[in-house]
Design a protein around this motif. Sequence first.
Motif, PDB file in Angstrom:
ATOM      1  N   SER A 263     -15.690 -15.987  -3.041  1.00 43.81           N
ATOM      2  CA  SER A 263     -15.389 -17.095  -3.950  1.00 43.81           C
ATOM      3  C   SER A 263     -14.971 -16.517  -5.299  1.00 43.81           C
ATOM      4  O   SER A 263     -15.161 -15.320  -5.559  1.00 43.81           O
ATOM      5  N   LYS A 264     -14.432 -17.402  -6.140  1.00 45.91           N
ATOM      6  CA  LYS A 264     -13.966 -16.958  -7.447  1.00 45.91           C
ATOM      7  C   LYS A 264     -15.130 -16.435  -8.296  1.00 45.91           C
ATOM      8  O   LYS A 264     -15.026 -15.413  -8.959  1.00 45.91           O
ATOM      9  N   GLN A 265     -16.268 -17.147  -8.205  1.00 51.64           N
ATOM     10  CA  GLN A 265     -17.441 -16.717  -8.986  1.00 51.64           C
ATOM     11  C   GLN A 265     -17.885 -15.320  -8.585  1.00 51.64           C
ATOM     12  O   GLN A 265     -18.230 -14.506  -9.424  1.00 51.64           O
ATOM     13  N   GLN A 266     -17.854 -15.092  -7.254  1.00 54.00           N
ATOM     14  CA  GLN A 266     -18.263 -13.764  -6.776  1.00 54.00           C
ATOM     15  C   GLN A 266     -17.277 -12.716  -7.245  1.00 54.00           C
ATOM     16  O   GLN A 266     -17.652 -11.617  -7.645  1.00 54.00           O
TER      17      GLN A 266
ATOM     18  N   GLU B 234     -16.553  -6.575 -11.102  1.00 51.05           N
ATOM     19  CA  GLU B 234     -16.334  -5.540 -12.100  1.00 51.05           C
ATOM     20  C   GLU B 234     -17.656  -5.022 -12.650  1.00 51.05           C
ATOM     21  O   GLU B 234     -17.864  -3.811 -12.780  1.00 51.05           O
ATOM     22  N   ALA B 235     -18.553  -5.951 -12.958  1.00 57.43           N
ATOM     23  CA  ALA B 235     -19.858  -5.570 -13.501  1.00 57.43           C
ATOM     24  C   ALA B 235     -20.627  -4.731 -12.483  1.00 57.43           C
ATOM     25  O   ALA B 235     -21.334  -3.791 -12.843  1.00 57.43           O
ATOM     26  N   LEU B 236     -20.475  -5.065 -11.209  1.00 55.75           N
ATOM     27  CA  LEU B 236     -21.178  -4.313 -10.164  1.00 55.75           C
ATOM     28  C   LEU B 236     -20.664  -2.878 -10.067  1.00 55.75           C
ATOM     29  O   LEU B 236     -21.441  -1.945  -9.881  1.00 55.75           O
ATOM     30  N   ILE B 237     -19.359  -2.741 -10.218  1.00 61.15           N
ATOM     31  CA  ILE B 237     -18.780  -1.391 -10.160  1.00 61.15           C
ATOM     32  C   ILE B 237     -19.259  -0.558 -11.353  1.00 61.15           C
ATOM     33  O   ILE B 237     -19.615   0.610 -11.220  1.00 61.15           O
ATOM     34  N   GLU B 238     -19.321  -1.224 -12.488  1.00 61.56           N
ATOM     35  CA  GLU B 238     -19.809  -0.564 -13.697  1.00 61.56           C
ATOM     36  C   GLU B 238     -21.254  -0.106 -13.491  1.00 61.56           C
ATOM     37  O   GLU B 238     -21.638   1.005 -13.851  1.00 61.56           O
ATOM     38  N   LYS B 239     -22.017  -0.980 -12.889  1.00 62.38           N
ATOM     39  CA  LYS B 239     -23.419  -0.679 -12.600  1.00 62.38           C
ATOM     40  C   LYS B 239     -23.525   0.521 -11.664  1.00 62.38           C
ATOM     41  O   LYS B 239     -24.330   1.431 -11.881  1.00 62.38           O
ATOM     42  N   ALA B 240     -22.703   0.529 -10.636  1.00 66.32           N
ATOM     43  CA  ALA B 240     -22.710   1.637  -9.679  1.00 66.32           C
ATOM     44  C   ALA B 240     -22.438   2.946 -10.400  1.00 66.32           C
ATOM     45  O   ALA B 240     -23.119   3.947 -10.184  1.00 66.32           O
TER      46      ALA B 240
ATOM     47  N   LYS C 139     -22.955   3.599 -13.545  1.00 64.09           N
ATOM     48  CA  LYS C 139     -24.131   3.918 -14.355  1.00 64.09           C
ATOM     49  C   LYS C 139     -25.210   4.557 -13.495  1.00 64.09           C
ATOM     50  O   LYS C 139     -25.989   5.382 -13.957  1.00 64.09           O
ATOM     51  N   ASN C 140     -25.284   4.131 -12.245  1.00 69.16           N
ATOM     52  CA  ASN C 140     -26.298   4.650 -11.330  1.00 69.16           C
ATOM     53  C   ASN C 140     -25.894   5.970 -10.671  1.00 69.16           C
ATOM     54  O   ASN C 140     -26.538   6.430  -9.746  1.00 69.16           O
ATOM     55  N   GLY C 141     -24.787   6.500 -11.140  1.00 73.19           N
ATOM     56  CA  GLY C 141     -24.372   7.792 -10.595  1.00 73.19           C
ATOM     57  C   GLY C 141     -23.649   7.703  -9.270  1.00 73.19           C
ATOM     58  O   GLY C 141     -23.392   8.710  -8.629  1.00 73.19           O
ATOM     59  N   VAL C 142     -23.344   6.475  -8.839  1.00 75.94           N
ATOM     60  CA  VAL C 142     -22.586   6.313  -7.591  1.00 75.94           C
ATOM     61  C   VAL C 142     -21.134   6.120  -8.014  1.00 75.94           C
ATOM     62  O   VAL C 142     -20.691   5.019  -8.325  1.00 75.94           O
ATOM     63  N   HIS C 143     -20.402   7.232  -8.097  1.00 78.68           N
ATOM     64  CA  HIS C 143     -19.077   7.196  -8.727  1.00 78.68           C
ATOM     65  C   HIS C 143     -17.925   6.957  -7.768  1.00 78.68           C
ATOM     66  O   HIS C 143     -16.808   6.739  -8.201  1.00 78.68           O
ATOM     67  N   ASN C 144     -18.186   7.037  -6.482  1.00 78.48           N
ATOM     68  CA  ASN C 144     -17.044   6.910  -5.567  1.00 78.48           C
ATOM     69  C   ASN C 144     -16.763   5.476  -5.112  1.00 78.48           C
ATOM     70  O   ASN C 144     -16.116   5.264  -4.107  1.00 78.48           O
ATOM     71  N   VAL C 145     -17.283   4.490  -5.827  1.00 77.79           N
ATOM     72  CA  VAL C 145     -16.942   3.101  -5.477  1.00 77.79           C
ATOM     73  C   VAL C 145     -15.523   2.807  -5.938  1.00 77.79           C
ATOM     74  O   VAL C 145     -15.047   3.368  -6.925  1.00 77.79           O
ATOM     75  N   ARG C 146     -14.848   1.922  -5.205  1.00 80.52           N
ATOM     76  CA  ARG C 146     -13.429   1.710  -5.477  1.00 80.52           C
ATOM     77  C   ARG C 146     -13.059   0.272  -5.092  1.00 80.52           C
ATOM     78  O   ARG C 146     -13.478  -0.203  -4.036  1.00 80.52           O
ATOM     79  N   MET C 147     -12.317  -0.385  -5.957  1.00 75.66           N
ATOM     80  CA  MET C 147     -11.851  -1.754  -5.660  1.00 75.66           C
ATOM     81  C   MET C 147     -10.880  -1.721  -4.478  1.00 75.66           C
ATOM     82  O   MET C 147     -10.089  -0.788  -4.349  1.00 75.66           O
ATOM     83  N   LEU C 148     -10.957  -2.737  -3.636  1.00 71.82           N
ATOM     84  CA  LEU C 148     -10.031  -2.852  -2.512  1.00 71.82           C
ATOM     85  C   LEU C 148      -9.434  -4.248  -2.522  1.00 71.82           C
ATOM     86  O   LEU C 148     -10.140  -5.229  -2.776  1.00 71.82           O
TER      87      LEU C 148
ATOM     88  N   GLN D 239     -10.704 -15.211   5.093  1.00 66.09           N
ATOM     89  CA  GLN D 239     -11.088 -15.970   3.905  1.00 66.09           C
ATOM     90  C   GLN D 239     -11.562 -15.053   2.775  1.00 66.09           C
ATOM     91  O   GLN D 239     -11.812 -15.496   1.667  1.00 66.09           O
ATOM     92  N   VAL D 240     -11.712 -13.777   3.090  1.00 66.45           N
ATOM     93  CA  VAL D 240     -12.184 -12.831   2.086  1.00 66.45           C
ATOM     94  C   VAL D 240     -11.160 -12.740   0.952  1.00 66.45           C
ATOM     95  O   VAL D 240      -9.958 -12.858   1.187  1.00 66.45           O
ATOM     96  N   LEU D 241     -11.646 -12.578  -0.285  1.00 67.97           N
ATOM     97  CA  LEU D 241     -10.718 -12.503  -1.409  1.00 67.97           C
ATOM     98  C   LEU D 241     -10.434 -11.043  -1.772  1.00 67.97           C
ATOM     99  O   LEU D 241      -9.336 -10.573  -1.593  1.00 67.97           O
ATOM    100  N   ASP D 242     -11.457 -10.372  -2.254  1.00 66.61           N
ATOM    101  CA  ASP D 242     -11.329  -8.930  -2.422  1.00 66.61           C
ATOM    102  C   ASP D 242     -12.720  -8.324  -2.517  1.00 66.61           C
ATOM    103  O   ASP D 242     -13.706  -9.008  -2.260  1.00 66.61           O
ATOM    104  N   GLY D 243     -12.808  -7.057  -2.885  1.00 68.59           N
ATOM    105  CA  GLY D 243     -14.121  -6.427  -2.919  1.00 68.59           C
ATOM    106  C   GLY D 243     -14.009  -4.966  -3.278  1.00 68.59           C
ATOM    107  O   GLY D 243     -12.954  -4.511  -3.733  1.00 68.59           O
TER     108      GLY D 243
END
Lengths: 414, 497
Positions: B132-135, B140-146, B148-157, B172-176
């Motif tokens: 959903s749009k809210q999700q 972005e905040a979740l990636i930032e958090k990752a 900060k937690n030292g999990v640097h290989n996260v990547r938007m798809l 129905q998936v939007l992105d992630g």
Amino acid sequence: MNNNTVLPDSCSVAIVGGGTSGLALAAELRRQGVDNVVVLEREKDAGGIPRHCGHYPFGILEYGKLLKGPDYARKNVETAVKLGVRIFTETSVTALHPNGKLSLSTPSGLAQLQAKRVVLSTGVRESSRAQRFIGGDRPLGIITTGALQSMVYLQGIRPFRQPVIFGSELVSFSSISTCRHLGINPVAMVEENDRIVANLIVQPYLTLKGVPLFTRVKSPKIIGQEKVEAIEFTDASGHLKNIETDGIIVSGRFRPESALLRMSHLEVDPGSGGPVIDQFGQCTDPAYYSTGNLLGPAETSSWCWQEGVKTAKRIAQELSAPEYDISGSIQFKITDQAIAYVVPQRLTLSDRPGGMTQMLVGLCKPAKGFLEAVGGGQKIWKSRINSRPMRRILMPLDVFLKTETDQLVEFSIS
Amino acid sequence: MRLCADAKSMTSSLTDFKENVDLDQYKADHSFNRKSHELDYDVAIVGAGVVGCAMARRLTLDGAKVIVLEKASDVLDGASKSNSAILHTGFDAPPGSLEQACIARGYEEFLDIFQGLGLPILKTGALVLAWSKQQQEKLEALIEKANKNGVHNVRMLGKKEILKREPHLSNQVLDGFEVPGECLVDPWTTAHAYLLQALANGAQLQRKTEVISGNFDGATWQLETSQTNVRATHVINCAGLYGDWVNHRLIKESLFTVTPRKGQFVVFDKAASSLVSSIILPVPTKTTKGVVVCRTVFGNVLVGPTAEDQDSKTDSSTNADTLKELVAKGIDIFPELKNCEVTSAYAGLRPATEFQDYLIRHFQDRNYVSVGGIRSTGLSASLGIASYVSELIAGDSLQGLTIENPVIPVPDRLSEYHLRDWQTPDNGGIVCHCELVTRREIENVLQGPMAPATLQGLKRRTRVCMGRCQGFYCMAEVAKMTEGFFNPPIALANNEQ
């Protein structure tokens, strides 16, 4: 009772599952003159479900005798062995590959078998508690009728004293006599439908055996930490009912034992849960046939035996005859929510003789009206039905075979 | 179970595990179920969940003489018996939290030791998906958090790439974004292996032993239990769901209150596993990671958990309507699950407390550590928690020395994605056809150390009766094979009326 020798690398026909239909089919193949017929059975003994059905009536049509399940199973094995069928027990097929190649696991190690034709006759099992969405705790003492029968008739042990039977099919009623065999006294039968699923004429049996019946049961919940202590549900009048019990027999809702099939290259019919076959019993890979209860659960042993024999004749004929001219095919499609499946799911249009003459229609809810088949804008078949799930409904197939081109035929109830 | 004297002989092939220590001799030497009078230990660990098991391993390897006291008749009988079997990176844990630190450390140690312990791991990676749009706005905040937690290989798809990776996913998936480090593990064998290693190196386990009360005399704890009393220098409360009760009983402190959070799951049969590749995570909320869809190392597909707060510490019942909703949720995410069979359903309880973070408190003056609030990340963090606690008490008077060459017992591997016993010769034949469990596997477990006392325990150690038929085919055989082993037994004794 089984004639295990060294497993060959290849054979003419490999039958996966040595239950009623598989053994009947194997024996008939030998009678038809097919050599090198192999039955692969994963249990210690061949014979299938009747091995632990310690009750009558089995064998009347097949052997002209009234037999109990275990005797009938033994008879099926003996007949096949006498005719030269080789039965390999404790032999599990672990994968089906294209063109009749099988991966096997035996107690002494892994093996492969190449067959000209493979027959899938893996039969059925009952739905589990999870598959029926029975909520509550997960204590010891929740078993299917099949497990109960194996315990009582094969091992002589009792899982509980006063169970509640969940379900009201014929097998649910037969579980009462299984229980009585070792002095187990069922305390109730509970059913989610508004009446028993089995034919109403068996209902007085419950009164006779003193087992109260609860229908229109909602939100069943099993209670118990270590062992089953009670089952709770909302009864027909909307009241919360609690029955003290030390076991639950989850009975019926047979479903094809189709895991091998589902993991394979063969097409599965989501409606029946079995393979997609044509009127010869042939799967989407022509090296594979299927017969018996795997096709559409669940029929009687006698029915499975006859189907096995008929399928054997078709296979023997195909192995000995030249190729056929295939002119097209008919795909069946279901457009009505009350219809669960039609078997076969497709027809091969050719000059090959000896296919099925009837199709089996299975309902998933009671239906009253006209069963219609429409193809190419034409009404091909119409007949009155008034039936319920778990009842055998047969329709003639020859009306469809008159068509000469590829077609999609839709089934509905009006 | 196989016992190997040296970690280097442990390779990926089962046949190499044959270099066994004589089990009977081994048991005699190590007297697993010792009931003698010398009940003096450096450390008494209360609770044999995954945290207690990891704790026992760590402290034993660090040289302590350890006893594990478990209230239930088997280990892993509380919160640890049901979870989503994921080894988390901790990408979404609160930055700077103790939870995040323990997950990161536990994750790293697991990757170091899993091969030696013969444990399976599936490096599937995870996709955190917005529906959903809210999700979408939270990604972005979740990636930032990752980061900060030292999990640097996260990547938007983008949607296209997500569907390419997961072709059966609903469009129905939007992105992630992807979290490549998230893995699948075996939730039970992992904890068993930790405890088995502790036992093989001298630790003791006492099951059916509830800690009733305790007294600390300034140097030693005297624990009154439902069995024999135990003397130990240190006590570590790893009692999970019962952690608050144990604190009351032993140190008369109310550090936290456990509010069990129930999570229900449905399991789809193995054919469904071809539909799912990565661990599919939703955008998490404050209380839960949300409903996950993932494979299991056993080759099934899992959908769950729910998050339902409750008072009961024992009610892990499932609810028919909730299970149906989970099935529907699974189908929303992977529409083809519609045609897949459900194998089983279960519920677990996470020992949540009123605090967001783990609550690990060291009472130095009382030689006591309370390990609380390990709610849903215990499996991932357990090794990290154990190291953290080991360091907390290291300054205290731990006897002995670090074991230089510890014995490494290797439990049978139950992963569908690795070599199984049924694929090796002379296994005695397959007993459970759905899960392909051999006679040899069952016999090994029944005869081995830490043998199960219940069918549930045997299921966790072998997977017998855990498949699609739920015992239709093999329950009778298993009942016969386990006669005299279980309480309660599967079948009644013949003379029982």
